[in-house]
Design an enzyme around this catalytic site. Structure first.
Site, PDB file in Angstrom:
ATOM      1  N   ARG A  61       0.831  -1.214   0.000  1.00  0.00           N
ATOM      2  CA  ARG A  61       0.000   0.000   0.000  1.00  0.00           C
ATOM      3  C   ARG A  61       0.864   1.263   0.000  1.00  0.00           C
ATOM      4  NH1 ARG A  61      -5.153  -0.393   3.767  1.00  0.00           N
ATOM      5  NH2 ARG A  61      -5.549   1.519   2.595  1.00  0.00           N
ATOM      6  N   GLN A  93     -10.717   9.551   6.608  1.00  0.00           N
ATOM      7  CA  GLN A  93     -10.646   8.131   6.950  1.00  0.00           C
ATOM      8  C   GLN A  93      -9.524   7.457   6.157  1.00  0.00           C
ATOM      9  OE1 GLN A  93     -14.665   7.044   5.808  1.00  0.00           O
ATOM     10  NE2 GLN A  93     -15.431   7.426   7.863  1.00  0.00           N
ATOM     11  N   ASP A  96      -3.672   7.328   3.044  1.00  0.00           N
ATOM     12  CA  ASP A  96      -2.669   7.827   2.097  1.00  0.00           C
ATOM     13  C   ASP A  96      -2.404   9.308   2.383  1.00  0.00           C
ATOM     14  OD1 ASP A  96      -4.484   9.582   0.435  1.00  0.00           O
ATOM     15  OD2 ASP A  96      -5.501   7.651   0.183  1.00  0.00           O
ATOM     16  N   HIS A 111      -7.797   7.297  10.918  1.00  0.00           N
ATOM     17  CA  HIS A 111      -7.415   5.885  10.871  1.00  0.00           C
ATOM     18  C   HIS A 111      -5.906   5.691  10.726  1.00  0.00           C
ATOM     19  CE1 HIS A 111     -11.769   4.855   9.525  1.00  0.00           C
ATOM     20  NE2 HIS A 111     -11.661   4.901  10.826  1.00  0.00           N
ATOM     21  N   CYS A 119       6.741   2.047  17.377  1.00  0.00           N
ATOM     22  CA  CYS A 119       7.141   0.902  18.192  1.00  0.00           C
ATOM     23  C   CYS A 119       5.934   0.476  19.021  1.00  0.00           C
ATOM     24  CB  CYS A 119       8.310   1.318  19.093  1.00  0.00           C
ATOM     25  SG  CYS A 119       8.623   0.132  20.429  1.00  0.00           S
ATOM     26  N   CYS A 122       7.101   1.790  22.723  1.00  0.00           N
ATOM     27  CA  CYS A 122       7.301   3.237  22.898  1.00  0.00           C
ATOM     28  C   CYS A 122       6.092   4.022  22.383  1.00  0.00           C
ATOM     29  CB  CYS A 122       8.557   3.715  22.178  1.00  0.00           C
ATOM     30  SG  CYS A 122      10.058   2.839  22.641  1.00  0.00           S
ATOM     31  N   GLY A 179     -17.171  11.190  -0.390  1.00  0.00           N
ATOM     32  CA  GLY A 179     -16.583   9.896  -0.730  1.00  0.00           C
ATOM     33  C   GLY A 179     -16.703   8.831   0.342  1.00  0.00           C
ATOM     34  N   GLU A 207     -23.216   8.370  -5.681  1.00  0.00           N
ATOM     35  CA  GLU A 207     -24.526   7.745  -5.446  1.00  0.00           C
ATOM     36  C   GLU A 207     -25.155   8.304  -4.185  1.00  0.00           C
ATOM     37  OE1 GLU A 207     -23.771   3.558  -5.223  1.00  0.00           O
ATOM     38  OE2 GLU A 207     -22.796   3.619  -7.189  1.00  0.00           O
ATOM     39  N   ALA A 223     -15.897  13.410  -6.468  1.00  0.00           N
ATOM     40  CA  ALA A 223     -15.201  14.513  -5.806  1.00  0.00           C
ATOM     41  C   ALA A 223     -14.443  15.359  -6.832  1.00  0.00           C
ATOM     42  CB  ALA A 223     -14.236  13.957  -4.759  1.00  0.00           C
TER      43      ALA A 223
HETATM   44 ZN   LIG Z   1      10.523   1.100  21.416  1.00  0.00          ZN
END
Ligand SMILES: [Zn+2]
Length: 232
Positions: A61, A93, A96, A111, A119, A122, A179, A207, A223
């Site tokens: 991705r 949401q 990218d 998201h 980590c 951490c 969207g 739609e 969009a």
């Molecule tokens: Zn760590």
């Protein structure tokens, strides 16, 4: 959509605007990757069972997102932000970075983001464009040696900074949903709050959404087609 001089705009974007740039989103029904259901590669359980598979998925991705370009919809939102300044807030949401690459600054990725990792122990996110596709190249924390995971909100995890999102929502005068169906939580909840507070709600998508009745205005179209009209 006409904005007044003192309007404060809350925008929610979802899979549709990234799909218009050619990016598959894998959320929602039927999302398959290499024969794996998305639940097999995007949950804490998947991460525990097979981190190599999870990293292969997110490496792919990352590669796809790096090869994609922002479309006219992303650019129009950046142009609207230019005009509104701090009266603009974009909650996405999508994981990218197409909004940022189109010029948006006030972006919250509820998201998480593809180009950050953290980590497990951490828990501090850091910029990472790494591609990790084999067991012996999986990243480890430089400080403590624990496994490094994608900074992504998986199924079953809580979206990032919901308090901040609700704070921005409650002071908005216009909510624009782009969207995403707006019928799935928490997005459906945003529209509900907007309605309770008398905030104007506008939907943009190809739609009619299932909860069309919840919006003051429905703008049918992509969009990339429709948002540039709002920006002018
Ligand atoms: Zn760590």
């Amino acid at each position: 959509m006409k904005l007044n001089a003192d309007d404060r705009l809350f925008v929610l974007t979802g899979a549709g605007i990234s799909a218009e740039s050619g990016l598959a989103t894998f959320r929602g029904s039927g999302g398959l990757w290499n024969g794996h259901r998305v639940e097999e590669v995007a949950t804490p359980e998947a991460w525990q069972a097979n981190p190599e598979l999870v990293w292969r998925f997110y490496s792919m991705r990352r590669r796809d997102a790096m090869a994609a370009e922002p479309n006219a919809g992303h650019k129009a939102l950046a142009a609207i932000e230019q005009k509104l300044g701090e009266r603009f807030y974009l909650c996405t949401q999508n994981v990218d970075d197409l909004h940022e690459r189109a010029g948006s600054k006030r972006v919250h990725h509820m998201h998480g983001t593809l180009f950050q990792s953290r980590c497990e122990r951490c828990a501090v996110p850091f910029a990472d464009k790494g591609i990790y596709e084999s067991a012996d190249t999986l990243p480890l924390c430089e400080k403590c040696g624990h496994a490094v995971r994608p900074h992504i909100v998986w199924f079953g995890e809580i979206p990032l900074d919901m308090d901040g999102i609700y704070r921005e929502l409650e002071r908005a005068t216009v909510v624009l949903v782009v969207g995403t169906s707006g019928s799935v939580y928490p997005a459906a909840g945003f529209v509900g709050i907007a309605n309770q507070r008398g905030i104007r709600t506008i939907y943009v998508g190809p739609e009619e959404p299932l909860n069309a009745d919840a919006f003051d205005e429905i703008v049918l179209g992509t969009a990339a087609e429709m948002l540039p009209r709002f920006a002018s």
